[in-house]
Design a protein around this motif. Sequence first.
Motif, mmCIF file in Angstrom:
data_model
loop_
_atom_site.group_PDB
_atom_site.id
_atom_site.type_symbol
_atom_site.label_atom_id
_atom_site.label_comp_id
_atom_site.label_asym_id
_atom_site.label_seq_id
_atom_site.Cartn_x
_atom_site.Cartn_y
_atom_site.Cartn_z
ATOM 1 N N SER A 178 0.814 -1.215 0.000
ATOM 2 C CA SER A 178 0.000 0.000 0.000
ATOM 3 C C SER A 178 0.847 1.266 0.000
ATOM 4 O O SER A 178 0.526 2.244 -0.673
ATOM 5 N N LEU A 179 1.956 1.269 0.755
ATOM 6 C CA LEU A 179 2.806 2.453 0.800
ATOM 7 C C LEU A 179 3.432 2.744 -0.560
ATOM 8 O O LEU A 179 3.597 3.912 -0.939
ATOM 9 N N VAL A 180 3.768 1.690 -1.304
ATOM 10 C CA VAL A 180 4.342 1.887 -2.632
ATOM 11 C C VAL A 180 3.254 2.259 -3.635
ATOM 12 O O VAL A 180 3.396 3.221 -4.404
ATOM 13 N N LEU A 181 2.157 1.497 -3.658
ATOM 14 C CA LEU A 181 1.096 1.741 -4.635
ATOM 15 C C LEU A 181 0.411 3.089 -4.412
ATOM 16 O O LEU A 181 -0.188 3.651 -5.336
ATOM 17 N N LYS A 182 0.491 3.614 -3.194
ATOM 18 C CA LYS A 182 -0.121 4.916 -2.893
ATOM 19 C C LYS A 182 0.553 6.028 -3.685
ATOM 20 O O LYS A 182 -0.028 7.106 -3.876
#
Length: 497
Positions: A178-182
């Motif tokens: 999630s931190l990357v895809l955000k």
Amino acid sequence: MPPKGSLLVDQNGGPAHEAPSGIWSSWRETLVVSASFMSAYTAYLALQSLQSSLNQEQGLGVVSLACLYGTIILSGILTPPFIRLVGPKWTLVVAWVCHSVYTASNFYPTWSTLIPASILLGAIAGPMWTAQGLYITTNGERIAKTTGQKLHSILSKLNGVFFMCYESTQITGNLISSLVLKQGSYTDTNVTRWCGADNCPTAGNGTEIAEPEPQIVYILLGVFLVCDVVGLALTVFLLPPLHNTHAEVSIPGESTEQPGLGKTLVSWCTALSDPKLLCLVPFFLSCAMSQGILFADFTKAFISCSLGVSMVGFIMAAHGAITSVIAIVSSQIAKYTGRYGLFAIAFTCNISMVLTLLLWKPDSDNIAPFFAIPIIWGVAVGIFHAQFNSLVGMLFPEKKPSAFANYHTWNAIGYTITFAYGGVLCVRTKLYVCLGAVVFGILGYTGAEVLYARQTRASLSRGITHPGDTANENVTFLSSHKKQGDFVKIYKSTTQG
């Protein structure tokens, strides 16, 4: 318990290493195995949650999961000869190489890359989990022999450490995703969105999930590939080879010969002649099918469709956290509450969440239910994970290996069925199928408990003590004989699928 610094003497009277050194080396091996699994499964479990959202074309992601779990069904058959050929350490090395190949195949996900990589990963699952079980069990035996503590107590501690690391991967992997895809930007051209139970893999009311830019996905996959390489490096450089994994001493009347493929299959099939195990089959299937719904359909049709794919990790991390906590807590309170109460809570959470998905209309303005559903579902999953092993070991004390093999096989079949029809049926239809499976699973579990209670009463009336000891999932102790202060233990490893 031997005093600190005392020498451990083997059963033939020969010298051995100092006790503290042996204890530390056993704990070190356990920690290395736990860390390598934590690293590799940080990547794998997060990718599993994202497959249905990132690889949507013709249902490639879900089909790849069906191939993976379908291969796991057969991988247990290959376990004994594979372990004998390469040994437990190099089995884990091969497993982490396969995990790396699987992660790398997602850089260019096509039918000719992702499907073969999924089959390869499924094929190594049986040997991999057996190697893990051998390391944990051998180290537990070494510590128990050194300290004089009960083996079950030591194995509970070692397995507790391992599964704490393993379950935490749902937190680490999903948070990373999630931190990357955000960081990506998402362009959605859909005017009408069919989210929730109304989502179908058809042109009429299907919804294509907006995907991030390729470079963002590549960054995420690069991080996951590093995790796989770290697990591989830990195993290659820090984990010593495991010796003497076969039965150490022969007992008259008991064969130490390893069963062949034919005998393994016959043992698996004949175990189903036990009515209790036959009753548990729908129970095993239903638990896997409900988790398959969570990982494939809830993540895509509810989270990604309503909130975007970048929120999948945050929400599934909450599921992983509660699963870990409940697994630990339920294993500690089971001796006070009994398994009936725990299974009742798990069944209630499981069936209520399936019904919720059938009735709930997801609303992106109200984010609380998106977190509440997997959290409550995590209560059921945590209890099931913690109690399945003791349940199978207690109900089938004389045939634990074949009973555990059936458990893992039917668990893999449940996942395979759910993922296989994932690209054909509407979510609502799949939820009705899952609901029916859960109901049959509850009835099957109840029937197995009734049969077990009758057998126990019958045994007690004849003055026979029923051997319903708690089982460790990875090891079945067939004999434990004490003679002139020496312990002789014979064990067989079972496959975790």
